[in-house]
Design an enzyme around this catalytic site. Structure first.
Site, PDB file in Angstrom:
ATOM      1  N   SER A  38      19.206 -10.855  -2.380  1.00 39.75           N
ATOM      2  CA  SER A  38      19.020 -10.907  -3.828  1.00 39.75           C
ATOM      3  C   SER A  38      19.739 -12.108  -4.449  1.00 39.75           C
ATOM      4  O   SER A  38      20.715 -12.624  -3.907  1.00 39.75           O
ATOM      5  CB  SER A  38      19.560  -9.631  -4.469  1.00 39.75           C
ATOM      6  OG  SER A  38      18.921  -8.505  -3.913  1.00 39.75           O
TER       7      SER A  38
HETATM    8  N1  SAH Z   1      20.882  -5.960  -0.583  1.00 41.34           N
HETATM    9  C1  SAH Z   1      20.030  -6.762   0.257  1.00 41.34           C
HETATM   10  C2  SAH Z   1      18.621  -6.685  -0.258  1.00 41.34           C
HETATM   11  C3  SAH Z   1      17.633  -6.859   0.792  1.00 41.34           C
HETATM   12  S1  SAH Z   1      15.958  -6.699   0.225  1.00 41.34           S
HETATM   13  C4  SAH Z   1      20.503  -8.184   0.316  1.00 41.34           C
HETATM   14  O1  SAH Z   1      20.930  -8.717  -0.713  1.00 41.34           O
HETATM   15  O2  SAH Z   1      20.410  -8.799   1.372  1.00 41.34           O
HETATM   16  C5  SAH Z   1      15.736  -4.952   0.253  1.00 41.34           C
HETATM   17  C6  SAH Z   1      15.967  -4.283   1.575  1.00 41.34           C
HETATM   18  O3  SAH Z   1      15.590  -2.917   1.423  1.00 41.34           O
HETATM   19  C7  SAH Z   1      15.133  -4.824   2.715  1.00 41.34           C
HETATM   20  O4  SAH Z   1      15.981  -5.167   3.774  1.00 41.34           O
HETATM   21  C8  SAH Z   1      14.214  -3.664   3.077  1.00 41.34           C
HETATM   22  O5  SAH Z   1      13.905  -3.595   4.455  1.00 41.34           O
HETATM   23  C9  SAH Z   1      15.059  -2.484   2.648  1.00 41.34           C
HETATM   24  N2  SAH Z   1      14.321  -1.243   2.451  1.00 41.34           N
HETATM   25  C10 SAH Z   1      13.093  -1.045   1.917  1.00 41.34           C
HETATM   26  N3  SAH Z   1      12.776   0.265   1.927  1.00 41.34           N
HETATM   27  C11 SAH Z   1      13.825   0.925   2.480  1.00 41.34           C
HETATM   28  C12 SAH Z   1      14.110   2.292   2.776  1.00 41.34           C
HETATM   29  N4  SAH Z   1      13.242   3.282   2.517  1.00 41.34           N
HETATM   30  N5  SAH Z   1      15.298   2.592   3.340  1.00 41.34           N
HETATM   31  C13 SAH Z   1      16.198   1.630   3.640  1.00 41.34           C
HETATM   32  N6  SAH Z   1      15.984   0.314   3.384  1.00 41.34           N
HETATM   33  C14 SAH Z   1      14.819  -0.035   2.819  1.00 41.34           C
END
Ligand code: SAH
Length: 219
Positions: free
Chosen positions: A67
């Site tokens: 993000s």
């Molecule tokens: N906080 C992270 C955001 C990554 S993007 C950062 O700044 O790096 C969002 C993430 O949510 C992705 O890695 C995606 O795989 C994960 N995600 C999506 N659906 C999910 C679920 N049901 N359970 C766990 N993770 C999930």
């Protein structure tokens, strides 16, 4: 890595905090310190290191993103962490937000659904010396029942509606921040549980990747 390169990234990070975060009204000193401390570049591929302190999300592979720094700060600020809290994060991704939370709370539980993202996130967090983080591979729309309730919950992917297990696993008092909307745009939504009641506060528009799972978007 050379001391010179480290200094270069530290200065870029300080500039990021001043121009993108403090300048936009985020003033919690502990949060600003954490954002100055955590080396965001280490959470992305080396080819992207020079963009790591820019004002945008970056790809981390598998269609996912780390993000934008401001959004990480904005969401974290709303959790109002003091240091004693147990926090649940859904969507570990790169692990960057996880590190920020680990700086500010007592314990962080984080759930990620994409197997391939976990080794890297875990390795970086280990190397940085965080011992108050537990990560698991699962569908985070079910929360993480064993360690509930949580004083704070942060969902870092967009969902059509707030997963009910997360509302149940939120402590009273407790705060949850989650992007709610369609797949193109969402509203950052804050849920405050207190005295058996739930208040909902709508904040700014955001754009996140999809929360995919039983209580989110269908795969
Ligand atoms: N906080 C992270 C955001 C990554 S993007 C950062 O700044 O790096 C969002 C993430 O949510 C992705 O890695 C995606 O795989 C994960 N995600 C999506 N659906 C999910 C679920 N049901 N359970 C766990 N993770 C999930």
């Amino acid at each position: 890595m050379s001391q010179k390169r480290n200094d270069h990234f530290r200065i870029a990070r300080e500039r990021m905090v001043e121009s993108q975060i403090a300048a936009r009204g985020i003033h919690d000193p502990r949060l600003l310190e954490a954002m100055k401390k955590v080396p965001r570049h280490l959470f992305v591929d080396e080819a992207l290191w020079d963009q790591a302190y820019g004002d945008s999300p970056l790809p981390i592979g598998h269609g996912q993103t780390i993000s934008q720094p401001y959004i990480v700060a904005r969401m974290t600020q709303e959790l109002g962490l003091q240091g004693h809290e147990k926090v649940l994060e859904i969507g570990t991704g790169s692990g960057y937000q996880t590190a920020i939370l680990a700086e500010l709370a007592a314990r962080v539980y984080s759930v990620e659904r994409i197997t391939a993202l976990l080794p890297r996130a875990k390795k970086v967090l280990d190397e940085l010396g965080y011992h108050n983080i537990l990560i698991k591979l699962d569908d985070g729309t079910w929360g993480w029942k064993e360690h509930a309730p949580y004083d704070a919950i942060i969902v870092t992917a967009g969902t059509p509606s707030i997963p009910n297990p997360l509302i149940k696993q939120l402590n009273d008092p407790g705060i949850m921040v989650v992007p709610v909307g369609d797949e193109y745009s969402q509203t950052l939504t804050k849920i405050v549980k207190h005295d058996g009641k739930i208040d909902t506060i709508y904040m700014e528009g955001v754009r996140f990747v999809k929360l995919i799972g039983d209580h989110g978007w269908r795969a």
